[in-house]
Design an enzyme around this catalytic site. Sequence first.
Site, short mmCIF file in Angstrom:
data_model
loop_
_atom_site.label_atom_id
_atom_site.label_comp_id
_atom_site.label_asym_id
_atom_site.label_seq_id
_atom_site.Cartn_x
_atom_site.Cartn_y
_atom_site.Cartn_z
N LYS A 4 -7.70 -1.35 11.18
CA LYS A 4 -7.04 -1.73 9.92
C LYS A 4 -5.82 -0.84 9.69
O LYS A 4 -4.76 -1.30 9.24
CB LYS A 4 -8.04 -1.63 8.76
CG LYS A 4 -7.54 -2.17 7.43
CD LYS A 4 -6.79 -1.16 6.59
CE LYS A 4 -6.38 -1.74 5.25
NZ LYS A 4 -5.49 -0.85 4.50
N ASP B 255 4.14 -14.57 11.55
CA ASP B 255 2.88 -15.05 10.97
C ASP B 255 1.82 -13.95 11.10
O ASP B 255 1.23 -13.77 12.17
CB ASP B 255 2.49 -16.32 11.73
CG ASP B 255 1.19 -16.93 11.24
OD1 ASP B 255 0.43 -16.26 10.52
OD2 ASP B 255 0.93 -18.09 11.62
N HIS C 135 -2.78 10.20 0.35
CA HIS C 135 -2.96 8.92 -0.35
C HIS C 135 -2.77 9.07 -1.85
O HIS C 135 -2.06 8.31 -2.48
CB HIS C 135 -4.37 8.40 -0.10
CG HIS C 135 -4.42 7.37 0.97
ND1 HIS C 135 -5.48 6.52 1.14
CD2 HIS C 135 -3.53 7.04 1.94
CE1 HIS C 135 -5.25 5.72 2.16
NE2 HIS C 135 -4.07 6.03 2.66
N GLU D 16 0.84 -1.21 0.00
CA GLU D 16 0.00 0.00 0.00
C GLU D 16 0.88 1.26 0.00
O GLU D 16 1.72 1.45 0.89
CB GLU D 16 -0.93 -0.01 1.23
CG GLU D 16 -1.99 1.06 1.14
CD GLU D 16 -3.00 0.98 2.28
OE1 GLU D 16 -3.32 -0.14 2.74
OE2 GLU D 16 -3.47 2.05 2.71
C1 MEV Z 1 -6.03 2.89 4.94
O1 MEV Z 1 -5.26 1.77 4.57
C2 MEV Z 1 -6.10 3.02 6.46
C3 MEV Z 1 -7.01 4.13 6.96
O2 MEV Z 1 -8.33 3.96 6.43
C4 MEV Z 1 -7.04 3.98 8.47
C5 MEV Z 1 -8.05 4.89 9.16
O3 MEV Z 1 -9.07 5.23 8.57
O4 MEV Z 1 -7.80 5.18 10.34
C6 MEV Z 1 -6.53 5.48 6.53
#
Ligand code: MEV
Length: 440
Positions: free
Chosen positions: A280, A296, A393, A85
């Site tokens: 995430k 792992d 991003h 990513e």
């Molecule tokens: C993207 O990989 C992760 C985010 O969505 C985490 C978040 O929203 O806190 C930017």
Amino acid sequence: MTKAVSGFSKLSKEEKIQWIADHHFANPSQGVQIIKQYWNQDADLQKLHDEFIENTLTNFYLPLGVAPNFLINGKNYTIPMAIEESSVVAAAAKAAKFWSNRGGFKTTVLGTEKIGQVHFTFTGETAKLNRFVEQIQPKFYADTETITKNMQKRGGGISAIVLRDKTNELANYFQLHVTFETKDSMGANFINSCLEQLAKTLKEEASVWPDFSETEKDIQIVMSILSNYVPNCVVRAEVSCPVADLKEEKNISQEEFAEKFVRAVQIAEIEPYRAVTHNKGIMNGIDAVVIATGNDFRAIEAGAHAYASRNGRYASLSHAKIENGIFTFWMDIPLALGTVGGLTSLHPLVKISMEMLGKPSAIELMEIIAVAGLAQNFAALRSLTTTGIQQGHMKMHLMNILNQFQATEDEKKTVLAHFQQQTVSHSGVVDYLESIRKTN
Ligand code: MEV
């Protein structure tokens, strides 16, 4: 639809590739060429990778990047991260730099206990089973001695074997709930070997136990397996500084930023839809280092999300507060990791990653990886509560779009320069690329 194939695993690597190409690819020779393009020139190195799994065709690359300037407990680290990513490494590096000027990250390992269970059924008097398990404890330890003696020399081994009655939830279902200390190894093989021996001892001893009826003697072992839920193998990572020392963000003061940040974390504490994405983001940092260090990541993921639900509702792993003008942001996360055994002693890039980190112990690696997760979370929340996530991003994604449209080096330079001052969008980049192609 292709027909099923029998004896596939017995085919040579070349034959497997040919079979796949003939049965699955519109252009078989091109497919074969792409697969082979990823073979390593060094035959021994390729063989090493081939033998990690069954039916290897080729290698699947992930970029290995680094995030420098991580100050953790006063020590400086460059953290290796394997991830596809585009914005993750840049975000980690930015957060590391930010906190290195504000005292750095602090960590505490709260526990290192690993868990495994023998799941079995017993039909009879629970009190008798309790007495039996109590009395055969020495036999459990004696029978696993050959497996545990090396681990014991390193200060680890089995710490407790406890009978758990689960019959309220499932008829006749009991467990041996076993806790372990596995020092610098993740311990999966060690734990599973111990558990299988414990199961054997349990069954054999029960079959001749004088107090048991014939039915009670007939314990049925269902399975013996470690648990990836390790709520007592937990590390805390933390940052804090006076609110006044937080950087002023675009259009927002330090105070407003701190309050908005805390509010964003509170939302993830009570709202599962947000908590999943929030966590995430944490796992973006965690998984990247877990993979780079040959651990792992599925085990880590499963354990982290179970821990996030431990109070009955899925919630944020991290927390934040402002008290007496001090901003504090922290996270507790279960991490069952190893720095010896498994891939750590096999994969050359894992060895390099470990060396980069100063050959850490499993405890130190827990600390480093938790920090990578917290840094990632900080970077995401900082963007989300100020500029929005897309600005950063899309800047990072710009190169992917350019590569997708096979931009030349000159085109890349022109487009990157143009989008320094512009908002990046997929269509904006494509339109601009087309416009410069037309004029050339
Ligand atoms: C993207 O990989 C992760 C985010 O969505 C985490 C978040 O929203 O806190 C930017």
